[in-house]
Design an enzyme around this catalytic site. Sequence first.
Site, mmCIF file in Angstrom:
data_model
loop_
_atom_site.group_PDB
_atom_site.id
_atom_site.type_symbol
_atom_site.label_atom_id
_atom_site.label_comp_id
_atom_site.label_asym_id
_atom_site.label_seq_id
_atom_site.Cartn_x
_atom_site.Cartn_y
_atom_site.Cartn_z
ATOM 1 N N ARG A 25 0.877 -1.164 0.000
ATOM 2 C CA ARG A 25 0.000 0.000 0.000
ATOM 3 C C ARG A 25 0.919 1.219 0.000
ATOM 4 O O ARG A 25 1.691 1.412 0.946
ATOM 5 C CB ARG A 25 -0.919 -0.009 1.223
ATOM 6 C CG ARG A 25 -1.878 1.182 1.333
ATOM 7 C CD ARG A 25 -2.863 0.951 2.476
ATOM 8 N NE ARG A 25 -3.771 2.067 2.691
ATOM 9 C CZ ARG A 25 -3.585 3.032 3.594
ATOM 10 N NH1 ARG A 25 -2.498 3.010 4.389
ATOM 11 N NH2 ARG A 25 -4.452 4.013 3.728
ATOM 12 N N ASN B 265 -6.450 8.313 2.375
ATOM 13 C CA ASN B 265 -6.092 7.754 3.671
ATOM 14 C C ASN B 265 -6.840 8.430 4.818
ATOM 15 O O ASN B 265 -6.784 9.651 4.982
ATOM 16 C CB ASN B 265 -4.583 7.903 3.907
ATOM 17 C CG ASN B 265 -4.152 7.344 5.248
ATOM 18 O OD1 ASN B 265 -4.169 6.142 5.455
ATOM 19 N ND2 ASN B 265 -3.779 8.228 6.172
ATOM 20 N N GLU B 266 -7.590 7.624 5.572
ATOM 21 C CA GLU B 266 -8.210 8.064 6.836
ATOM 22 C C GLU B 266 -8.966 9.377 6.709
ATOM 23 O O GLU B 266 -8.961 10.204 7.628
ATOM 24 C CB GLU B 266 -7.141 8.157 7.935
ATOM 25 C CG GLU B 266 -6.493 6.822 8.240
ATOM 26 C CD GLU B 266 -5.385 6.907 9.291
ATOM 27 O OE1 GLU B 266 -5.097 8.027 9.778
ATOM 28 O OE2 GLU B 266 -4.790 5.870 9.612
ATOM 29 N N HIS C 276 -8.107 0.527 10.125
ATOM 30 C CA HIS C 276 -6.752 0.719 10.617
ATOM 31 C C HIS C 276 -6.749 0.367 12.105
ATOM 32 O O HIS C 276 -7.319 1.088 12.922
ATOM 33 C CB HIS C 276 -6.287 2.154 10.367
ATOM 34 C CG HIS C 276 -6.119 2.469 8.908
ATOM 35 N ND1 HIS C 276 -5.671 3.679 8.448
ATOM 36 C CD2 HIS C 276 -6.341 1.696 7.814
ATOM 37 C CE1 HIS C 276 -5.623 3.647 7.116
ATOM 38 N NE2 HIS C 276 -6.032 2.452 6.724
ATOM 39 N N TYR D 94 -5.276 0.165 15.365
ATOM 40 C CA TYR D 94 -4.305 0.574 16.363
ATOM 41 C C TYR D 94 -4.942 0.421 17.749
ATOM 42 O O TYR D 94 -5.697 -0.520 17.975
ATOM 43 C CB TYR D 94 -3.827 2.000 16.071
ATOM 44 C CG TYR D 94 -3.042 2.093 14.774
ATOM 45 C CD1 TYR D 94 -1.787 1.510 14.652
ATOM 46 C CD2 TYR D 94 -3.560 2.754 13.660
ATOM 47 C CE1 TYR D 94 -1.058 1.585 13.473
ATOM 48 C CE2 TYR D 94 -2.837 2.839 12.467
ATOM 49 C CZ TYR D 94 -1.589 2.242 12.383
ATOM 50 O OH TYR D 94 -0.868 2.311 11.216
ATOM 51 N N GLU E 9 -3.986 -0.898 7.851
ATOM 52 C CA GLU E 9 -2.826 -0.535 8.669
ATOM 53 C C GLU E 9 -2.966 -1.209 10.022
ATOM 54 O O GLU E 9 -4.079 -1.338 10.545
ATOM 55 C CB GLU E 9 -2.736 0.979 8.896
ATOM 56 C CG GLU E 9 -2.419 1.811 7.671
ATOM 57 C CD GLU E 9 -2.267 3.297 8.030
ATOM 58 O OE1 GLU E 9 -2.100 3.607 9.241
ATOM 59 O OE2 GLU E 9 -2.326 4.130 7.109
ATOM 60 N N TRP F 165 1.906 -1.385 8.995
ATOM 61 C CA TRP F 165 2.482 -0.028 8.913
ATOM 62 C C TRP F 165 3.771 -0.008 9.712
ATOM 63 O O TRP F 165 3.785 -0.391 10.878
ATOM 64 C CB TRP F 165 1.510 1.004 9.485
ATOM 65 C CG TRP F 165 2.068 2.392 9.344
ATOM 66 C CD1 TRP F 165 2.921 3.026 10.200
ATOM 67 C CD2 TRP F 165 1.831 3.290 8.255
ATOM 68 N NE1 TRP F 165 3.248 4.273 9.719
ATOM 69 C CE2 TRP F 165 2.587 4.451 8.522
ATOM 70 C CE3 TRP F 165 1.081 3.227 7.087
ATOM 71 C CZ2 TRP F 165 2.600 5.548 7.661
ATOM 72 C CZ3 TRP F 165 1.091 4.312 6.234
ATOM 73 C CH2 TRP F 165 1.838 5.458 6.529
#
Length: 481
Positions: free
Chosen positions: A90, A164-165, A230, A232, A260, A289
């Site tokens: 990516r 992205n995001e 993503h 996290y 990610e 990531w």
Amino acid sequence: MTNKTDTIFMTRKRLLAIITSFLLLFAYICTDTIDANAATKGFYVSGTSIYDANGNQFVMRGVNVPHAWYTSYTETSLKAIAATGANTVRVVISNGAQYYKTSYSELTNIIDLCKANNLICILEVHDATGSDNASDLNKAVDYWIEMKNALIGNEAYVILNIANEWYGSWDASAWASGNISAIKSIRNAGISNMIMVDCAGWGQYPDSIKDYGKSVFNADSHRNTAFSIHMYEYAGGNATTVKTNIDNALNIGVPVVIGEFASEHTNGDVDEATIMSYCTSKNVGYIGWSWKGNNSELAYLDISNTWDGSSLSTWGNTLINGSNGIKETSKICSVFAGSSSGSSGGSSDGSSDSSSKNYTSLFWGESSASNWGQAVSVATTHAGGSYNASDITSGGHFYVEYKGTPGKLELILQSWSGGSNWGKVSISESGTVNGNYYAKFSYDNCVSTFGSKDFANKLDMIHVGATDSSVTVLSVIYVAN
């Protein structure tokens, strides 16, 4: 009792019902036709799975690459990532709103490098990260429309991650509205690549997919959109959270990818072990990531300590070598499988090297490289690829036909399973044929370089490329005795 008026009314109702049923069936058939067309052209969505252009299910195992900030290291990074066995990258690019704009030539070069390294390329504009402003998303859309000729024709190799995001707030309704508009604009521009959409909340609010994902998906006239979480500290902080978020996203009947994730983040731990294991059990893709280049405060996010991958971080070792990691679970996309038809190989007397012998084609076409680059990279079945290295038997040889500078060609045998990590095989014979050059690499030279005869269980990748000049590889075959 039923009078004449009632009878006419009932007849009209039945007729309306029949017409409605017919229209619904027609719409269903049209939707199926779109999916079938996608199957022959590029990646496509079917239920909660992603399929490649050959109709084979594809599960992403990859790494994020920070091209926009470290443009000079992209080629080195892609080669190193391919050597890990990853099947996807990516790539961070920029529309110029915050960072230096990624040009058309850069974009096409990135795509070509990914293809040369057997990596599916996901492209994402990073400038709209965390923004709630629709104008920032629209700038990303405008960039894709400007660059659409780099995407058209590469549907089998490139997936479009719009921005992205985009949408930092945890507001699913506004996130959906913005992405619905963006998808329609992209499709109206004639771009048919599979689309990927990050969820709201800086990518960490998966309920936006659960609550509004189907409306976003249905806005795509091609019905060819997947979603990305993503993971996290908020979306992936513990096993229960990981599993719930993945299940909720899949329950809308559309694919999800972990676009990610890492082993930790700013405000807490990340359960990377569950992310990797649950993705494996659910056939969900994941992309770590990031390769290298995070700032000093976030250096723990670096997968590799070096751009060439010669030293992995603790996080990188987990991602690549850990249980349910890339090496264990990645399979190279079938669009990179070598042609099974006879190649244009030759021998020193000008006759075809494949015309009267048992041979296996690894590559047939045209692929160029220079300055120690790799023109062709083929993964073995042991590494999830298409080439069965048990074909490499005593008395045989690899045969490569090429154009360019004679002798400036190398064959590399690579292993992360017990053979030589990166061994250059000596040429056993060379010459000219059909106006091109050829080189042979004998079985004995392969054994000497690799340090083992157990190619079936220890050989992972075969690379053919240039030394300090330029070559164009036309064919790579293995000729058995």
